[in-house]
Design an enzyme around this catalytic site. Sequence first.
Site, PDB file in Angstrom:
ATOM      1  N   PRO A   2     -17.979 -69.383 -52.648  1.00  0.00           N
ATOM      2  CG  PRO A   2     -19.561 -70.928 -52.042  1.00  0.00           C
ATOM      3  CD  PRO A   2     -19.404 -69.270 -52.141  1.00  0.00           C
ATOM      4  CD  GLU A   3     -13.895 -67.238 -57.003  1.00  0.00           C
ATOM      5  OE1 GLU A   3     -13.316 -67.419 -58.288  1.00  0.00           O
ATOM      6  OE2 GLU A   3     -13.410 -66.331 -56.436  1.00  0.00           O
TER       7      GLU A   3
END
Length: 299
Positions: A2-3
């Site tokens: 996840p960014e």
Amino acid sequence: VPELPEVETVRRGLEQTTCQQQITHVEVLLDRTIAAPADPKDFIDGLKGQTIVEWQRRGKYLLAVLKSSPDAAKSSSSITPGSTPSSTSYLGVHLRMTGQLLWVHPESALPKHTRVRIFFEGNQELRFVDQRTFGQMWWVRAGQEPATVISGLNNLGPEPFSPEFSLSYLAKKLKHSQRLIKSALLDQGLVAGIGNIYADESLFRSGIHPTTRCCDLGAEQIQRLHPAIVEVLASSIDIGGTSFSTFVSVTGVNGNYGGESWVYNRKGQPCRRCGQTIARLKLAGRSTHFCPNCQPSAR
Ligand SMILES: [Zn+2]
């Protein structure tokens, strides 16, 4: 992994589901998910009876503002920095590689990789599922500053949407650096929250080869890069984060950025702009995707 856009999507989902609800009890199924306090029992006891009044995000860290319930009833407005009342504690979460926060019914089928279960009044549950087990949770007791407990918060650069992340800030930071621009963009101390996908997409948008040294970037290249970073992140948040097999929103919906990427994960496919074949190379162990024509090498 996840960014920033995925974590922001999760934050918005948590705001819509968990706020103003009281935690009744907590179960920790894997002790090492709890980074602090040292004894998971203190984590469990600390959260019990608390009400979540707000979810904040710093980089890829999620931070729930908690109030003991009589206080939560009195004022549910957001907390002003510097005037944090002593009754305020925090729940910190970092999803790392595969962590998921899911808002579910407690009776729903329990996935094998469930690590922490937080139960709320009204028969609801916030469930932390994490296959790779790198995800972490912290409880920051009342009177403590989150950054004194969650040490990673001290190493974060400005948020990409904040006024601090200005063109002049970026230019100043890159001017004397010998690092490759791709590596610099992955450094959470330069700007918080960018990972591999958005670094590649930002460099494509600004026509910069990923192995260009920061100090070799021209002023006009940095002038293109700054808005590219902000636009790539903003447009991905607008559509609810990227699509990974492991990324789902709090309510179980997949994001869909993957279908729209310009270069990320498109090795061997034609560039959407010029038709040249998208190339991939390894930089510091990470896959880097770029168009050799749209992003010519500086050398
Ligand atoms: Zn191209």
